[in-house]
Enzyme design. Sequence first.
Site, PDB file in Angstrom:
ATOM      1  N   ASP A 208       0.853  -1.190   0.000  1.00 16.95           N
ATOM      2  CA  ASP A 208       0.000   0.000   0.000  1.00 16.95           C
ATOM      3  C   ASP A 208       0.892   1.243   0.000  1.00 16.95           C
ATOM      4  OD1 ASP A 208      -1.765   2.071   0.358  1.00 16.95           O
ATOM      5  OD2 ASP A 208      -2.957   1.056   1.896  1.00 16.95           O
ATOM      6  N   HIS A 213       0.591   8.065   3.700  1.00 19.31           N
ATOM      7  CA  HIS A 213       1.248   7.393   4.817  1.00 19.31           C
ATOM      8  C   HIS A 213       2.766   7.594   4.835  1.00 19.31           C
ATOM      9  CE1 HIS A 213      -2.674   5.611   5.234  1.00 19.31           C
ATOM     10  NE2 HIS A 213      -2.590   5.125   4.010  1.00 19.31           N
ATOM     11  N   ILE A 228      -0.093   9.549   8.268  1.00 18.42           N
ATOM     12  CA  ILE A 228      -0.824   8.720   9.217  1.00 18.42           C
ATOM     13  C   ILE A 228      -0.588   7.237   8.935  1.00 18.42           C
ATOM     14  CG2 ILE A 228      -2.597  10.477   9.547  1.00 18.42           C
ATOM     15  CD1 ILE A 228      -4.431   8.820   7.712  1.00 18.42           C
ATOM     16  N   GLY A 231      -4.965   2.336   7.826  1.00 18.54           N
ATOM     17  CA  GLY A 231      -6.041   1.739   8.608  1.00 18.54           C
ATOM     18  C   GLY A 231      -5.899   0.231   8.721  1.00 18.54           C
TER      19      GLY A 231
END
Length: 309
Positions: A208, A213, A228, A231
């Site tokens: 990903d 991120h 961040i 998830g």
Amino acid sequence: MSSDASEFDPDRIESYKFPETTYTYSERDVALYALGIGACARDAVDVDQLKFVYHDKGQKFIQVLPTFAALFSLGSLPGGLGLPGLKYDPRLLLHGQQYIELYKPLPSNACLKNTVSLAGLHDKGKAAILEIETKSYDKDSGALLCMNRTTAFLRGAGGFSKSSHPYSYSNYPKDKVPSVKIPKGQPFVVFEDCTQPSQALLYRLSGDYNPLHSDPTFAKVAGFTRPILHGLCTLGFSVRAIVKCICRGDPNLVKCISGRFLLHVYPGETLLTEMWLEGLRVIYQTKVKERSRTVLSGYVDLHGLSSSL
């Protein structure tokens, strides 16, 4: 901006055929993923987790954590989430929920065939909710290994309904994935785990590569002070806690996983996973200790309970 109604017809999109894809992985990918969700980060010889990164005690194959299956849905959509004519800004995409059903223990290396279908599409006015279902089959045996249902909230992509009634489509009964109500009593167990400042940079190596991120400028455009955590990485931390605390390290006890993403996590923050045991269902919620905020909630259904529980 909202979708252009002249380009996007939701009624026609229900029959849209996604291309089949293949996804190949090795033991190295399995071990890298386990490290990416914090396995052995606090204790390099953890008796419940070493088997996910090493041939512990002479085991022939590295064991696979159940949330590794979530990577298959990423591999099934090389062009990203989306439908022909449905326009949205990728920077405004929010991962809403992930639902995983596991039908067989995941092999430590495999070549998979992924079939993808539209599971749901809902016009929310200024946004759209898109649900994509991915079924993953072992290419050699043809056996169905797992199913992922990914729910994304696409800000700015709504407003495509053709009538006064907001468009809403689902190909599965809503009661099949029940909503979770967190019990009011004390948790059965609470597990504390620390993410590392570099956690997202490590997890992204599992496939990903969303710059949200890793890229500080991109993250600020999206409204965050810094990059961040994925998830699905937070989900991996939470389910790994359940495998350790409830399943006593046995990943094959996990039958299905449901997770709803409520708030972002910054790499380096501490996660507290609270678990309640109701029969063969583990209801959980994960909080960021430093901010006292709930970031994830859901449930994990089990095939059985560990005899040592």
